[in-house]
Design an enzyme around this catalytic site. Structure first.
Site, mmCIF file in Angstrom:
data_model
loop_
_atom_site.group_PDB
_atom_site.id
_atom_site.type_symbol
_atom_site.label_atom_id
_atom_site.label_comp_id
_atom_site.label_asym_id
_atom_site.label_seq_id
_atom_site.Cartn_x
_atom_site.Cartn_y
_atom_site.Cartn_z
ATOM 1 N N SER A 12 0.830 -1.199 0.000
ATOM 2 C CA SER A 12 0.000 0.000 0.000
ATOM 3 C C SER A 12 0.871 1.260 0.000
ATOM 4 C CB SER A 12 -0.962 -0.057 1.189
ATOM 5 O OG SER A 12 -2.056 0.798 0.994
ATOM 6 N N ASP A 32 -5.842 -3.537 -2.242
ATOM 7 C CA ASP A 32 -4.819 -3.195 -1.248
ATOM 8 C C ASP A 32 -4.002 -4.394 -0.752
ATOM 9 O OD1 ASP A 32 -3.371 -2.118 0.838
ATOM 10 O OD2 ASP A 32 -5.062 -1.095 1.748
#
Length: 288
Positions: free
Chosen positions: A57, A180
């Site tokens: 991320s 993510d």
């Protein structure tokens, strides 16, 4: 947060070298990940160049910047001039909204376009152009699996790794739908095993904070539940095998999208710079 003593000097497998080498895993956490800048600056000040980087991320984005050859000071300056500049952020985001969208609607934005707009124009386009090997963690939505990417086009993979559910649209990489990377692996330090003598993991996930009486609203509950799940994942990994150094910068009650508070985040997390230097000194001294 900020307490690293229990995770310094573990029995993590070491690479073999005459001079201790370092690899860094930058964790997920949205705006809290701006604290990673202190880690990069500390390594710069110590003259340490990691032999490998892993990221999930925001950690993948920060790790890519370091892997591209940007110094901590350069990353800081660029961050404050872009995401730390409220008018610039709002104008850029507004210009990147879908053509049929009125106002700001969470979950509708294409993160790859946003990253390209905010990253330096000279930023590498491909993993092969990076100066330090980089491993980017993403989550394959339908295969329900972690995916680690080390080659190919860079921006789609970074966007996929940082595509927070309900905030950004999923990203298609090849024929796979990605979201993510922090969902599967919040701090991917194990992917650096055997690549360096000293492996550093940086956790900026944070957790719900408050007086214990406040009832969180639905958005707070959504993000707070995600933090609790990821911290459970991290706790299990640390029990199984911890890196030589594992740090948690102080990020307070910073929200995942609080990028406009860049200066505040950097101010509250500055202590991690000395924590890293002290931890490195301890580990290197013990090794010698």
């Amino acid at each position: 947060m900020g307490d690293y003593a229990d995770f310094v000097g573990s029995d993590y497998p070491l690479a073999t070298s005459s001079t201790p080498s370092v690899a860094v895993a930058f964790g997920c956490g949205g705006a809290r990940g701006l604290a990673h800048i202190h880690i990069i600056e500390a390594l710069d000040e110590l003259g340490i160049r990691p032999v490998a980087i892993a990221g999930a991320s925001i950690g993948a984005v920060m790790g890519a910047a370091m892997a591209a050859g940007m110094s901590g000071a350069e990353i800081r300056d660029h961050t404050l001039a872009t995401v730390g500049n409220r008018p610039a952020v709002l104008n850029t985001i507004w210009s990147l909204r879908p053509a049929n969208m009125r106002g700001f609607r969470i979950g509708q934005f294409n993160l790859e376009r946003i990253l390209r707009a905010f990253m330096p124009s000279t930023f590498p386009q491909d993993f092969s152009e990076l100066q330090i090997p980089l491993k980017v963690v993403t989550t394959d939505y339908y295969d329900q699996a972690e995916v680690v990417t080390e080659k190919g086009e860079l921006f789609p993979v970074l966007a996929a790794s940082a595509a927070i559910p309900a905030v950004f649209m999923p990203v298609k990489v090849g024929d796979r739908v990605m979201i993510d990377g922090g969902i599967m692996n919040p701090v991917p330090y194990e992917h650096l095993a055997g690549l360096a003598d000293i492996i550093i993991g940086i956790d900026v996930v944070g957790g719900p904070e408050g007086d214990g009486a406040h009832i969180p609203n639905r958005i707070e509950s959504l993000f707070g539940a995600g933090q609790l799940t990821m911290q459970s994942n991290i706790a299990l990994k640390l029990r199984l095998l911890a890196p030589q150094i594992f740090l948690r910068p102080s990020v307070g009650r910073t929200g995942v999208l609080d990028f406009l508070k860049a200066r505040d985040i950097l101010a509250m997390s500055v202590g991690v710079k000395d924590e890293l230097k002290f931890a490195l000194d301890r580990v290197i001294t013990a090794k010698n």
